[in-house]
Design an enzyme around this catalytic site. Structure first.
Site, PDB file in Angstrom:
ATOM      1  N   LYS A   1     -88.724  61.662 -60.793  1.00 27.30           N
ATOM      2  CA  LYS A   1     -88.458  61.670 -59.340  1.00 27.30           C
ATOM      3  C   LYS A   1     -89.441  60.751 -58.609  1.00 27.30           C
ATOM      4  O   LYS A   1     -89.042  59.926 -57.794  1.00 27.30           O
ATOM      5  CB  LYS A   1     -88.559  63.106 -58.778  1.00 27.30           C
ATOM      6  CG  LYS A   1     -87.571  64.088 -59.415  1.00 27.30           C
ATOM      7  CD  LYS A   1     -87.621  65.459 -58.770  1.00 27.30           C
ATOM      8  CE  LYS A   1     -88.929  66.191 -58.964  1.00 27.30           C
ATOM      9  NZ  LYS A   1     -89.233  66.509 -60.399  1.00 27.30           N
TER      10      LYS A   1
ATOM     11  N   ARG B   1     -86.310  73.242 -53.224  1.00 30.88           N
ATOM     12  CA  ARG B   1     -86.429  73.711 -54.607  1.00 30.88           C
ATOM     13  C   ARG B   1     -85.893  75.113 -54.789  1.00 30.88           C
ATOM     14  O   ARG B   1     -85.924  75.636 -55.904  1.00 30.88           O
ATOM     15  CB  ARG B   1     -87.901  73.725 -54.968  1.00 30.88           C
ATOM     16  CG  ARG B   1     -88.320  72.748 -56.037  1.00 30.88           C
ATOM     17  CD  ARG B   1     -89.821  72.780 -56.071  1.00 30.88           C
ATOM     18  NE  ARG B   1     -90.391  72.323 -57.256  1.00 30.88           N
ATOM     19  CZ  ARG B   1     -90.982  71.128 -57.385  1.00 30.88           C
ATOM     20  NH1 ARG B   1     -90.978  70.271 -56.397  1.00 30.88           N
ATOM     21  NH2 ARG B   1     -91.570  70.818 -58.504  1.00 30.88           N
TER      22      ARG B   1
ATOM     23  N   ARG C   1     -98.327  61.104 -69.098  1.00 29.77           N
ATOM     24  CA  ARG C   1     -98.400  60.650 -67.699  1.00 29.77           C
ATOM     25  C   ARG C   1     -99.834  60.453 -67.215  1.00 29.77           C
ATOM     26  O   ARG C   1    -100.709  61.284 -67.455  1.00 29.77           O
ATOM     27  CB  ARG C   1     -97.695  61.649 -66.786  1.00 29.77           C
ATOM     28  CG  ARG C   1     -97.956  61.346 -65.310  1.00 29.77           C
ATOM     29  CD  ARG C   1     -97.023  62.028 -64.392  1.00 29.77           C
ATOM     30  NE  ARG C   1     -97.091  63.466 -64.470  1.00 29.77           N
ATOM     31  CZ  ARG C   1     -96.273  64.252 -63.795  1.00 29.77           C
ATOM     32  NH1 ARG C   1     -95.349  63.736 -63.025  1.00 29.77           N
ATOM     33  NH2 ARG C   1     -96.374  65.556 -63.897  1.00 29.77           N
TER      34      ARG C   1
ATOM     35  N   ARG D   1    -102.918  65.067 -64.095  1.00 31.86           N
ATOM     36  CA  ARG D   1    -102.789  66.219 -63.191  1.00 31.86           C
ATOM     37  C   ARG D   1    -103.149  67.504 -63.909  1.00 31.86           C
ATOM     38  O   ARG D   1    -102.801  67.685 -65.078  1.00 31.86           O
ATOM     39  CB  ARG D   1    -101.355  66.294 -62.662  1.00 31.86           C
ATOM     40  CG  ARG D   1    -101.166  65.425 -61.448  1.00 31.86           C
ATOM     41  CD  ARG D   1     -99.746  65.275 -61.027  1.00 31.86           C
ATOM     42  NE  ARG D   1     -98.943  66.488 -61.064  1.00 31.86           N
ATOM     43  CZ  ARG D   1     -97.674  66.520 -60.676  1.00 31.86           C
ATOM     44  NH1 ARG D   1     -97.091  65.436 -60.221  1.00 31.86           N
ATOM     45  NH2 ARG D   1     -96.986  67.646 -60.749  1.00 31.86           N
TER      46      ARG D   1
ATOM     47  N   ARG E   1     -93.655  75.596 -65.501  1.00 30.94           N
ATOM     48  CA  ARG E   1     -92.940  74.806 -64.483  1.00 30.94           C
ATOM     49  C   ARG E   1     -91.476  74.636 -64.877  1.00 30.94           C
ATOM     50  O   ARG E   1     -90.592  74.656 -64.023  1.00 30.94           O
ATOM     51  CB  ARG E   1     -93.624  73.440 -64.311  1.00 30.94           C
ATOM     52  CG  ARG E   1     -94.928  73.565 -63.528  1.00 30.94           C
ATOM     53  CD  ARG E   1     -95.794  72.336 -63.658  1.00 30.94           C
ATOM     54  NE  ARG E   1     -95.194  71.133 -63.132  1.00 30.94           N
ATOM     55  CZ  ARG E   1     -95.584  69.898 -63.457  1.00 30.94           C
ATOM     56  NH1 ARG E   1     -96.583  69.720 -64.297  1.00 30.94           N
ATOM     57  NH2 ARG E   1     -94.999  68.859 -62.926  1.00 30.94           N
TER      58      ARG E   1
HETATM   59  P1  AP5 Z   1     -92.620  61.206 -62.756  1.00 38.94           P
HETATM   60  O1  AP5 Z   1     -91.956  60.141 -61.949  1.00 38.94           O
HETATM   61  O2  AP5 Z   1     -94.071  61.499 -62.499  1.00 38.94           O
HETATM   62  O3  AP5 Z   1     -91.760  62.549 -62.723  1.00 38.94           O
HETATM   63  P2  AP5 Z   1     -91.538  63.622 -61.538  1.00 38.94           P
HETATM   64  O4  AP5 Z   1     -90.105  64.053 -61.655  1.00 38.94           O
HETATM   65  O5  AP5 Z   1     -91.970  63.052 -60.216  1.00 38.94           O
HETATM   66  O6  AP5 Z   1     -92.503  64.757 -62.063  1.00 38.94           O
HETATM   67  P3  AP5 Z   1     -93.460  65.791 -61.310  1.00 38.94           P
HETATM   68  O7  AP5 Z   1     -94.219  66.470 -62.413  1.00 38.94           O
HETATM   69  O8  AP5 Z   1     -94.253  65.120 -60.227  1.00 38.94           O
HETATM   70  O9  AP5 Z   1     -92.432  66.745 -60.680  1.00 38.94           O
HETATM   71  P4  AP5 Z   1     -92.629  68.201 -60.251  1.00 38.94           P
HETATM   72  O10 AP5 Z   1     -91.359  68.388 -59.535  1.00 38.94           O
HETATM   73  O11 AP5 Z   1     -92.898  69.199 -61.316  1.00 38.94           O
HETATM   74  O12 AP5 Z   1     -94.011  68.171 -59.458  1.00 38.94           O
HETATM   75  P5  AP5 Z   1     -94.346  68.223 -57.911  1.00 38.94           P
HETATM   76  O13 AP5 Z   1     -95.490  67.341 -57.676  1.00 38.94           O
HETATM   77  O14 AP5 Z   1     -93.105  68.028 -57.083  1.00 38.94           O
HETATM   78  O15 AP5 Z   1     -92.409  60.807 -64.303  1.00 38.94           O
HETATM   79  C1  AP5 Z   1     -93.027  61.545 -65.342  1.00 38.94           C
HETATM   80  C2  AP5 Z   1     -93.514  60.576 -66.463  1.00 38.94           C
HETATM   81  O16 AP5 Z   1     -92.380  59.986 -67.090  1.00 38.94           O
HETATM   82  C3  AP5 Z   1     -94.370  59.423 -65.942  1.00 38.94           C
HETATM   83  O17 AP5 Z   1     -95.392  59.173 -66.854  1.00 38.94           O
HETATM   84  C4  AP5 Z   1     -93.393  58.241 -65.856  1.00 38.94           C
HETATM   85  O18 AP5 Z   1     -94.052  56.993 -66.047  1.00 38.94           O
HETATM   86  C5  AP5 Z   1     -92.421  58.554 -66.992  1.00 38.94           C
HETATM   87  N1  AP5 Z   1     -91.047  58.137 -66.702  1.00 38.94           N
HETATM   88  C6  AP5 Z   1     -90.377  58.269 -65.524  1.00 38.94           C
HETATM   89  N2  AP5 Z   1     -89.117  57.836 -65.640  1.00 38.94           N
HETATM   90  C7  AP5 Z   1     -88.967  57.454 -66.947  1.00 38.94           C
HETATM   91  C8  AP5 Z   1     -87.862  56.935 -67.707  1.00 38.94           C
HETATM   92  N3  AP5 Z   1     -86.649  56.739 -67.159  1.00 38.94           N
HETATM   93  N4  AP5 Z   1     -88.070  56.693 -69.025  1.00 38.94           N
HETATM   94  C9  AP5 Z   1     -89.285  56.898 -69.596  1.00 38.94           C
HETATM   95  N5  AP5 Z   1     -90.353  57.382 -68.918  1.00 38.94           N
HETATM   96  C10 AP5 Z   1     -90.199  57.661 -67.612  1.00 38.94           C
HETATM   97  O19 AP5 Z   1     -94.765  69.770 -57.710  1.00 38.94           O
HETATM   98  C11 AP5 Z   1     -95.997  70.276 -58.199  1.00 38.94           C
HETATM   99  C12 AP5 Z   1     -96.150  71.737 -57.774  1.00 38.94           C
HETATM  100  O20 AP5 Z   1     -96.184  71.827 -56.312  1.00 38.94           O
HETATM  101  C13 AP5 Z   1     -95.021  72.688 -58.174  1.00 38.94           C
HETATM  102  O21 AP5 Z   1     -95.193  73.198 -59.476  1.00 38.94           O
HETATM  103  C14 AP5 Z   1     -95.139  73.785 -57.081  1.00 38.94           C
HETATM  104  O22 AP5 Z   1     -96.189  74.687 -57.361  1.00 38.94           O
HETATM  105  C15 AP5 Z   1     -95.521  72.993 -55.832  1.00 38.94           C
HETATM  106  N6  AP5 Z   1     -94.324  72.584 -55.053  1.00 38.94           N
HETATM  107  C16 AP5 Z   1     -93.906  71.303 -54.841  1.00 38.94           C
HETATM  108  N7  AP5 Z   1     -92.781  71.293 -54.105  1.00 38.94           N
HETATM  109  C17 AP5 Z   1     -92.476  72.589 -53.844  1.00 38.94           C
HETATM  110  C18 AP5 Z   1     -91.396  73.219 -53.153  1.00 38.94           C
HETATM  111  N8  AP5 Z   1     -90.411  72.520 -52.576  1.00 38.94           N
HETATM  112  N9  AP5 Z   1     -91.392  74.577 -53.101  1.00 38.94           N
HETATM  113  C19 AP5 Z   1     -92.376  75.312 -53.655  1.00 38.94           C
HETATM  114  N10 AP5 Z   1     -93.419  74.775 -54.350  1.00 38.94           N
HETATM  115  C20 AP5 Z   1     -93.470  73.417 -54.444  1.00 38.94           C
END
Ligand code: AP5
Length: 215
Positions: free
Chosen positions: A13, A88, A127, A160, A171
């Protein structure tokens, strides 16, 4: 144009969001990045969110909704916004719809980036993120030019805390129980656009651009 990016942790994402926002002049609103900034600044919200994030469970809906609506309500410099990691839960999705409708706005597409749990584990293990601008790298799939250093700003790359294997497993459980059901919510509204997230990042990006241009 206003977009939502759905998908499990590590689906890509954040990777796609940066490129989509550049391509279509959208404001990137990542709930995870905003929460991490609140934690870094040691605000009340950051302190409240900390424990939930470190355990890999969701921060309560009321906190997230008011935080994200505050950011969405700020003026767009470009031509809309992209929501990454929000909504979410169904409560968040309904809250978002109601508040946008009251402001005469709406979501145009919900891009659902589909990736298996096995691929998530591979991606998250490799990552690295820039401590300053948040740019995401992968040690095999998209390495920085110089190991451990951001290509754009020269800042150190970090891992992270919530990328520890046990937290990633939690997660994923949280995603399957609380977020995956949103796909049917948006399908019923005719907004869901599934994308194969296991393709390379360039092909995923091309598919998302195609969807956005077809309208
Ligand atoms: P990356 O682009 O980093 O993936 P991502 O989907 O952004 O992953 P996140 O871990 O950031 O998502 P998340 O939803 O768990 O975390 P968030 O910060 O929102 O890609 C991952 C890796 O793959 C990278 O190394 C990249 O280079 C590689 N890659 C990407 N695309 C590729 C491809 N096509 N092929 C090969 N490699 C690839 O949330 C964190 C925490 O915050 C949650 O656990 C929760 O506690 C809280 N939180 C956030 N939002 C909410 C909400 N709305 N409600 C409640 N709690 C929330």
């Amino acid at each position: 144009m206003n977009l939502v990016l759905l998908g499990p942790p590590g689906a890509g994402k954040g990777t796609q969001a940066t490129r989509i926002c550049q391509e279509f002049s959208l404001r990137h609103l990542s709930s995870g990045d905003i929460l991490r900034a609140e934690r870094k600044a040691m605000t009340d919200l950051g302190r409240q969110a900390q424990d939930y994030m470190d355990r890999g469970v969701l921060v309560p809906d009321d906190l997230i909704l008011s935080m994200m609506m505050d950011h969405i309500g700020r003026p767009d410099a470009g031509s809309g916004f992209l929501l990454d990691g929000f909504p979410r839960t169904e409560v968040q999705a309904r809250g978002l719809d109601d508040r946008l409708a009251a402001a005469g706005r709406r979501i145009d597409h919900v891009i659902d980036i589909q990736v298996s749990d096995e691929e998530v584990a591979r991606r998250i293990t490799g990552r690295w993120s820039c401590a300053k601008d948040g740019r995401v790298y992968h040690e095999t799939f998209s390495p920085p030019r110089q190991a451990g250093v951001c290509d754009d700003c020269g800042e150190k790359l970090i891992r992270r805390k919530d990328d520890e294997p046990e937290v990633v497993r939690q997660r994923l459980r949280t995603y399957h129980e609380q977020t995956a059901p949103l796909a049917s919510y948006y399908r019923q509204k005719g907004l869901l656009r599934p994308v194969d997230g296991e393709l390379g990042a360039d092909r995923v990006f091309a598919e998302i651009c195609r969807i956005c241009r077809v309208g």
